[in-house]
Design a protein around this motif. Structure first.
Motif, mmCIF file in Angstrom:
data_model
loop_
_atom_site.group_PDB
_atom_site.id
_atom_site.type_symbol
_atom_site.label_atom_id
_atom_site.label_comp_id
_atom_site.label_asym_id
_atom_site.label_seq_id
_atom_site.Cartn_x
_atom_site.Cartn_y
_atom_site.Cartn_z
ATOM 1 N N THR A 94 0.554 -1.395 -0.076
ATOM 2 C CA THR A 94 -0.272 0.092 0.262
ATOM 3 C C THR A 94 1.197 1.555 0.094
ATOM 4 N N GLY B 234 -1.531 3.890 -5.589
ATOM 5 C CA GLY B 234 -2.806 4.237 -6.502
ATOM 6 C C GLY B 234 -3.034 5.537 -6.767
ATOM 7 N N GLU C 122 -7.907 7.247 -5.701
ATOM 8 C CA GLU C 122 -7.961 5.598 -5.236
ATOM 9 C C GLU C 122 -7.145 6.393 -3.562
ATOM 10 N N TRP C 123 -6.853 7.188 -3.487
ATOM 11 C CA TRP C 123 -5.908 7.988 -2.283
ATOM 12 C C TRP C 123 -7.097 8.273 -1.143
ATOM 13 N N TRP D 108 -9.088 5.403 0.249
ATOM 14 C CA TRP D 108 -8.577 5.153 1.012
ATOM 15 C C TRP D 108 -8.418 5.078 2.222
#
Length: 234
Positions: free
Chosen positions: A195, A219, A223-224, A227
């Motif tokens: 990750t 990512g 996507e951050w 997440w």
């Protein structure tokens, strides 16, 4: 989602990663400890520090002397922050987890806690190398206690040799933060999922005195954001 700032960094000892280097990842951040004594967190944030892992504790009796300053400074500057614990191989994992919990507050918006496991050949007090199955079992004890307290699935940090020799992926489906300063982690860690990638320890960032570790998130910016939404402390 917090705005992602692009990195305005350099490196005292740059490495050419070739295809798939850290420049291909938009979300960069740092990890810091007592060695980073002077940080202008707002300047660092403006120059691409989107997240920071901050050393909090080591073993069962050492609190990093800069933890509270870094924790407050990162929070005020809008840097996503998480605390990490450096594992001491000569102390029971349960004691270490309890010590971490006593010193790291449950903070709204904080990143998951991190367990840093690596060999300690230069430790003045503890250089033992336990069998892999023992190390994995100790890691799981720490992780279970910390997860129950914070309500977040912790992250495991490791180095190439420790990760491989102890088959750390067998601990469980945790987010991994892996060190690889000469090649892409997919090439070094057998294509296993990661990750966060720590790609240098000699980074130079406006607002930070001296060299600092720099990392990327695996990512794109969207996507951050996803997440963070799923993993930050509520």
């Amino acid at each position: 989602m917090p705005a992602v700032t692009r990195p305005n960094f350099s490196d005292a000892k740059p490495v050419s990663f070739g295809r798939g280097g850290p420049d291909g990842y938009p979300v960069h951040g740092i990890d810091v400890a007592r060695f980073q004594t002077s940080i202008d967190w707002r300047a660092a944030r403006a120059n691409g520090v989107n997240f920071a892992f901050i050393k909090a504790t080591e073993g069962g009796d050492l609190v990093d002397p800069m933890f509270r300053d870094h924790w407050r400074g990162a929070g005020r500057a809008g840097v996503a922050r998480g605390a990490y614990h450096f594992f001491y191989h000569c102390r029971p994992a349960a004691e270490q987890a309890a010590f971490f919990i006593r010193n790291v507050p449950r903070t709204r918006g904080a990143l998951p806690p991190v367990l840093d496991m690596e060999w300690t050949p230069f430790s003045p007090t503890c250089t033992i190398r336990r069998p892999p199955e023992v190390l994995r079992a100790e890691a799981k004890i720490f992780l279970d206690i910390v997860e129950a307290h914070y309500g977040q699935r912790p992250i495991i940090y490791s180095t190439v040799d420790f990760y491989q020799e102890n088959q750390m992926w067998r601990v469980g489906p945790y987010p991994f933060w892996l060190r690889s300063v000469a090649a892409h982690p997919d090439d070094i860690y057998g294509g296993r999922h990661w990750t966060f990638w720590q790609y240098t320890s000699t980074g130079l960032i406006p607002g930070i005195a001296g060299e600092v570790d720099i990392n990327v998130f695996d990512g794109p910016s969207a996507e951050w954001g996803a997440w963070l939404a799923a993993n930050r402390h509520p």
